[in-house]
Design an enzyme around this catalytic site. Sequence first.
Site, PDB file in Angstrom:
ATOM      1  CG  ASP A 340      97.428  93.323  12.397  1.00 44.46           C
ATOM      2  OD1 ASP A 340      96.644  92.947  11.507  1.00 44.46           O
ATOM      3  OD2 ASP A 340      97.125  93.384  13.599  1.00 44.46           O
ATOM      4  CG  ASP A 601     100.248  95.051  18.347  1.00 51.50           C
ATOM      5  OD1 ASP A 601      99.746  94.002  17.917  1.00 51.50           O
ATOM      6  OD2 ASP A 601      99.633  96.136  18.376  1.00 51.50           O
ATOM      7  CG  ASN A 694     148.127  95.350   6.058  1.00 54.99           C
ATOM      8  OD1 ASN A 694     147.871  95.688   4.913  1.00 54.99           O
ATOM      9  ND2 ASN A 694     148.579  94.139   6.358  1.00 54.99           N
TER      10      ASN A 694
END
Length: 852
Positions: A340, A601, A694
């Site tokens: 905005d 907002d 692993n």
Amino acid sequence: MNERIWFKKDLILNDKINTFWSLSAEQLFEKFHSTSKGLSSEQVKDHLLKYGPNIFKKKEKTNVIFMILSQFKSPLILLLFFSAILSIFLGDLIDSIIIIIILLISSLLSFFQEYQAANAMEKLLTIVQTKITVIRDGYQQEISLEEIVPGDIIFLSAGKAVPADCLILESKDLYVNEATLTGETFAVEKNTGELPPETPLNQRNNSLFMGTHIVSGTAKAIVVNTSRNTLFGQIYEHLKLRSPETGFDLGIKHFGYLLLRVIIILLIIIFIINLIFDRPFLESFLFALALAVGLTPSLLPAIISTMMARGAKIMASKKVIIKRLNSIENLGSMSILCSDKTGTLTEGKIQVHSTIDIYGNKSEKILLYAYLNSFYETGYKNPIDEAIRNYHQFDLSKYEKLDEVPYGFVRKRLSILVSKNEKKIMITKGALTNILDICTKAEVNNKKIIKIEEIREKINQKFEDLNEQGFKVLGIAYKNLESSQTINRDSEKEMIFMGFVVLFDPLKPQINETLTQLSTLGVRIKIITGDNQFAASYIGKLLNLSFSNVISGSELRKINDEALMNIVNKVDIFAEIEPNQKERIILALKKNQYVVGYMGDGINDASALHSADLGISVEDAVDVAKEAADIVLLEKNLEVLSEGIREGRKTFANTLKYIFITTSANFGNMFSMAGASLFLPFLPMLPNQILLTNLISDIPALTIATDNVDKEMTLKPQKWDIKIIRNFMVIFGLISSLFDFLTFFIFFFLLDFTPDQFRTSWFIFSVITELLILLIIRTHKNVFKSRPSKSLILTSLNAAIITLIFPYAFFNSLFGFTPLNGFNILLIIIIIISYGLISETTKKFFFKKQKF
């Protein structure tokens, strides 16, 4: 016949009910069978059955068990759980417990985030809880909000919240704050009338909308839409939907599908090959399953959670609260930020720009008269008078206030009578048109008085020029009075026009530098505002955005979604935009493969925050906006986002490091196992040896979360590209397999190793090469020109030492290992160095070709 005609007319009106501001009061009376005296009790009952009560239906209680189980639907999560279960059958209880604990923690975090996000709707439910005055059965009465139905006639006054979407029937000095829907802070004047259907939200001056409130004046209105049919309700309905999957979520899901396909194919191939060569069925099955476990990146959830938690902690220290952990990854991937104008790019506080005469010259006299007018006014408090008082202060000790005509919402002006040294001056300030209406003369060059007609065209032209630059403009006039000690509305005539008070909402300090930083990081800014096109264009010009092509809300309504996908790429400024249009713009950008952030907002921003990949709000935002957001800024400042973007890109880069390393190494090992099964008379590695490999190689991998990231990796947005991951896995997996086959040939055919010697040698080779590839692939640079983190270096060295010691430990026989002589170790080291050189060279060409 009459009934059929009425039904047809009702359908026509139904088609237009969404644009009720274009209808007359009589049409709405007909639609709802109402009159100016309201509905009858019987009609109210019928309308309640037809339209329902004026409340948002509470969300059905979520089944917590179902919500928890839904966290495990990701193919990667299911794959890892399957691996953990297989590890139990393979006798590796510890490894399976570790995997399960990691998955449980990760999934529970996700559950709590989703559970918390559901509060957004509940915040909306608490906004409108009040009593409303209506006319029913011909007399006024107080009813609760949920009892209001379409067709009701309601009365509203200053301080009241608007309980539904309404058309104004009567109004007096009516001003409404619509900031929750339009984002603009100035109260809007409302009156009766009809407007075209395409009128944008911020210009529907004959309508009232749920969620707004009356600043001053009174209104009588007919209720048109209630509950979920209101504009406010549409936002509520959207928040009921689960947040759309972000780019990061989709990337993880697609990665899981990729692994699943590869594992199934290789597992079947390996299992069939072993059966063809008459290997024991159970041993072959367990061997194939062990390889499947080996290919899964079992620590990925833990590494992602660790990196995101670390990033959230860092961002918190910079006054940025991360509400949803995966939003850090999306912050790093963000390529477009929609924002905005008011309060984000600008200060969000009106200020005086200048006081100028008709020719545009600055005038201290105009400033003094404007200050006198604002200083002595005692009526309607507004930010404009506060701005004038704060801009410059004068010594008024020689002035005395005699009288005042307060600001009127119809007159749109304010008059003050002051005296100085027995000289009486009446000063009037207000909307330019209303000031010109009471002026017969004009002052030029601070003293010359001429007829207003001689310069009216010049005044209007200057006013238009200032408007086109995005300024809010007031006119100011005066006249000298000889003996009067009082003034009234009739006194506002035959005045002398002085000039203009020019007001603006200034840019935030250093906002240009902030936007330059964001641009350097590959993030484009797009302004989406409810303000007019002139103001939006002016701000765009100051911010060096493409302001020549601005799309308005009314134009956007005429554009279909397909055309919008093309337009959003070319337009940076969207003005006079309504809440639902913000969402359309964001979805169009997402369809163009952008990762979109949205900063807002207000209630009008909630659906856009919900739809964006990354919703950003601020601490003083309305609760609904904060709940719908992923990130909350404790300060309304874009500057902190630059740091957040860099942190997000570090997290994303380290996530990809782990994926590249584990998938390529593990894929190579599986492919090698499949190949070895063709010519070796024994299994190249036992199931427990595969799991041990692993486990040891995963220890350094855990520290990738804290690894340093090359600066080049933070300069542009990074997105999931499954094709690149697949290509990397195949290319580097095949290189790994090529060297595996080389070691197989040397160990088995040239050196004639026993099965235990072979497995021990390959165990050492597998672990050390995975540690080496970890250091090579962690950077796109030369491996010696990028420094790993201390923890990564230390854990890699420790893992290498443990691997070399293991065959000589007293418990080596438990894992089927045997000690190797010095020559064998030297040979393994030579092969490992060769592997490192080839991998480093291939890495350079791979990333260059992929432009990654």
